[in-house]
Design a protein around this motif. Structure first.
Motif, PDB file in Angstrom:
ATOM      1  N   LEU A 121       0.835  -1.194   0.000  1.00 46.44           N
ATOM      2  CA  LEU A 121       0.000   0.000   0.000  1.00 46.44           C
ATOM      3  C   LEU A 121       0.873   1.249   0.000  1.00 46.44           C
ATOM      4  N   GLY A 122       0.335   2.317  -0.557  1.00 45.81           N
ATOM      5  CA  GLY A 122       0.971   3.615  -0.477  1.00 45.81           C
ATOM      6  C   GLY A 122       0.075   4.581   0.269  1.00 45.81           C
ATOM      7  N   TRP A 123       0.571   5.130   1.357  1.00 48.02           N
ATOM      8  CA  TRP A 123      -0.183   6.119   2.128  1.00 48.02           C
ATOM      9  C   TRP A 123       0.203   7.496   1.613  1.00 48.02           C
ATOM     10  N   THR A 124      -0.810   8.254   1.185  1.00 56.32           N
ATOM     11  CA  THR A 124      -0.547   9.567   0.623  1.00 56.32           C
ATOM     12  C   THR A 124      -1.355  10.630   1.360  1.00 56.32           C
ATOM     13  N   SER A 125      -0.839  11.847   1.337  1.00 59.03           N
ATOM     14  CA  SER A 125      -1.546  12.976   1.941  1.00 59.03           C
ATOM     15  C   SER A 125      -2.769  13.320   1.100  1.00 59.03           C
ATOM     16  N   GLN A 126      -3.648  14.171   1.631  1.00 57.77           N
ATOM     17  CA  GLN A 126      -4.819  14.587   0.859  1.00 57.77           C
ATOM     18  C   GLN A 126      -4.385  15.297  -0.427  1.00 57.77           C
ATOM     19  N   ALA A 127      -3.208  15.916  -0.402  1.00 58.42           N
ATOM     20  CA  ALA A 127      -2.690  16.590  -1.596  1.00 58.42           C
ATOM     21  C   ALA A 127      -1.970  15.637  -2.537  1.00 58.42           C
ATOM     22  N   GLY A 128      -1.840  14.355  -2.141  1.00 58.50           N
ATOM     23  CA  GLY A 128      -1.238  13.360  -3.021  1.00 58.50           C
ATOM     24  C   GLY A 128       0.241  13.103  -2.801  1.00 58.50           C
ATOM     25  N   ARG A 129       0.831  13.646  -1.744  1.00 62.19           N
ATOM     26  CA  ARG A 129       2.251  13.427  -1.476  1.00 62.19           C
ATOM     27  C   ARG A 129       2.467  12.090  -0.761  1.00 62.19           C
ATOM     28  N   ILE A 132       3.831   7.113   3.523  1.00 61.23           N
ATOM     29  CA  ILE A 132       4.227   5.798   4.039  1.00 61.23           C
ATOM     30  C   ILE A 132       4.120   4.772   2.928  1.00 61.23           C
ATOM     31  N   ASP A 133       5.085   3.865   2.846  1.00 62.10           N
ATOM     32  CA  ASP A 133       4.974   2.638   2.066  1.00 62.10           C
ATOM     33  C   ASP A 133       4.712   1.509   3.049  1.00 62.10           C
ATOM     34  N   GLU A 134       3.690   0.703   2.779  1.00 61.00           N
ATOM     35  CA  GLU A 134       3.318  -0.365   3.710  1.00 61.00           C
ATOM     36  C   GLU A 134       3.287  -1.714   3.014  1.00 61.00           C
ATOM     37  N   THR A 157       6.866   1.915   6.349  1.00 62.78           N
ATOM     38  CA  THR A 157       8.124   2.621   6.155  1.00 62.78           C
ATOM     39  C   THR A 157       7.847   4.083   5.845  1.00 62.78           C
ATOM     40  N   ASN A 158       8.468   4.962   6.599  1.00 62.32           N
ATOM     41  CA  ASN A 158       8.318   6.405   6.422  1.00 62.32           C
ATOM     42  C   ASN A 158       9.051   6.835   5.151  1.00 62.32           C
ATOM     43  N   VAL A 159       8.298   7.355   4.172  1.00 66.17           N
ATOM     44  CA  VAL A 159       8.890   7.860   2.929  1.00 66.17           C
ATOM     45  C   VAL A 159       8.525   9.333   2.727  1.00 66.17           C
ATOM     46  N   SER A 160       8.202  10.016   3.821  1.00 68.80           N
ATOM     47  CA  SER A 160       7.717  11.397   3.724  1.00 68.80           C
ATOM     48  C   SER A 160       8.820  12.415   3.487  1.00 68.80           C
ATOM     49  N   GLY A 161      10.063  12.032   3.751  1.00 73.44           N
ATOM     50  CA  GLY A 161      11.172  12.972   3.625  1.00 73.44           C
ATOM     51  C   GLY A 161      11.570  13.624   4.933  1.00 73.44           C
ATOM     52  N   GLY A 162      10.870  13.304   6.005  1.00 69.74           N
ATOM     53  CA  GLY A 162      11.187  13.844   7.321  1.00 69.74           C
ATOM     54  C   GLY A 162      10.616  12.949   8.395  1.00 69.74           C
ATOM     55  N   PRO A 163      10.829  13.260   9.671  1.00 66.95           N
ATOM     56  CA  PRO A 163      10.297  12.420  10.746  1.00 66.95           C
ATOM     57  C   PRO A 163       8.777  12.502  10.804  1.00 66.95           C
ATOM     58  N   LEU A 164       8.151  11.406  11.276  1.00 67.93           N
ATOM     59  CA  LEU A 164       6.709  11.351  11.481  1.00 67.93           C
ATOM     60  C   LEU A 164       6.437  10.993  12.931  1.00 67.93           C
ATOM     61  N   ASP A 165       5.606  11.771  13.592  1.00 67.72           N
ATOM     62  CA  ASP A 165       5.188  11.484  14.956  1.00 67.72           C
ATOM     63  C   ASP A 165       3.799  10.844  14.925  1.00 67.72           C
TER      64      ASP A 165
END
Length: 333
Positions: A121-129, A132-134, A157-165
């Protein structure tokens, strides 16, 4: 002898059946509104006897969908659905409802007593960014003539480009509202049912307590029969044993919530793994019977491969054995 079968409706769902009863349908392409943070879900979920033990899109919380991996606070993103809780303003509808989108099926296999399938799965923001890759695997197993179990495993797996809390409304300031994780919403008739913990039976007062497992004993309309659901946290999960988000008075739900009262940071490129067993049984098993179902859940976790088909080589911890099911193409097993 009852056996399990899997039916794959291409581009839509995987259903698992036993003796003519559809135990669940896992809808991996839901087509739900953006405001509900679209994500895969299991519904309807049934006992071996055919009683439905899940609820889909209830009018009070339309983003509740059977059993689903739902996370309300992942950095700035809402993968739960509906409004986001803010410390100063309370619940506010923002443009941050992300989606967990199916990418590819990586395994589908059945051997009579067990069905296992997996997908990416690919988790994307509402804007499509990308966020997370799952890799996710679901394994259904027959326990006995009245009981079956589901093992849910995820590697995110965090693929956002920065830390995720990863957090919850409680980590943002709302007391005792630490929901987030593998969330089960029970049928309407289960409202007022029994929340079962290792320490004894209760209700809403068990919300926020820590334990390895929690169960729910509920009664059905029409037949008046009972069912028992027990969720078991894998001992290797982060922050085991978890705090639990559980309700009975307003509606029936269970959720082992690893981010209930404390955020967990995952750096860019880091992977977060969880495994759970959900044991579903006909009848009111009572306190001793619920504890026995939890034992069955632990045993099922122990005999289910930890690897997830589609895992990235080298991403699996060294103490986790390889092997398991080989990847299979789309179709019916």
């Amino acid at each position: 002898m009852t056996t399990l079968q899997a039916v794959h409706t291409l581009g839509r769902s995987v259903a698992v059946l036993a003796g003519g009863v559809e135990l669940f349908s896992y809808v991996y392409l839901p087509g739900t509104p953006v405001m509900e943070s679209p994500k895969p879900y299991l519904h309807p979920v049934r006992t071996l006897g055919g009683d439905v033990v899940s609820l889909y899109r209830p009018h009070d919380h339309v983003w509740h969908k059977g059993i689903a991996w739902s996370l309300p606070h992942v950095g700035e993103h809402n993968f739960w659905g509906g409004p986001t809780y803010e410390r100063e303003r309370g619940y506010v509808q923002l443009e941050n409802n992300g989606s967990a989108e199916h990418r590819e099926m990586t395994a589908l296999a059945a051997d009579g007593g067990r069905v296992r399938f997996a997908h990416r799965l690919g988790w994307t923001s509402q804007a499509g960014r990308p966020v997370i890759d799952e890799r996710r695997a679901l394994t259904a197993t027959l326990v006995d003539e009245t009981t079956w179990a589901l093992v849910f495993a995820t590697a995110m797996t965090n693929v956002s480009g920065g830390p995720l809390d990863f957090g919850s409304p409680t980590t943002k300031g709302r007391e005792n509202a630490g929901y987030g994780g593998l969330f089960w919403r029970g049928p309407r008739s289960f409202t007022g049912g029994i929340v079962q913990s290792p320490a004894g039976a209760g209700g809403d007062e068990l919300r926020g307590t820590r334990s390895e497992w929690l169960g729910f004993r509920g009664r059905h309309d029409e037949t008046g029969g009972w069912s028992t659901i027990v969720m078991v946290d894998d001992a290797a999960n982060p922050r085991h044993p978890p705090q639990w988000f559980a309700r009975s008075e307003m509606f029936a739900c269970l959720c082992p919530a690893p981010f209930f009262s404390e955020e967990l940071r995952v750096e860019d490129g880091g992977t977060l793994r969880f495994r759970y067993a959900v044991v579903i049984a006909d009848g009111d098993r009572g306190e001793e019977g619920s504890a026995l179902l939890a034992e069955r859940g632990r045993a099922t976790l122990a005999t289910t491969p930890r690897d997830i088909p589609g895992d990235i080589p080298g991403d699996i911890p060294g103490d986790v054995p390889g092997g398991g099911f080989a990847a299979a193409g789309d179709g019916t097993a």
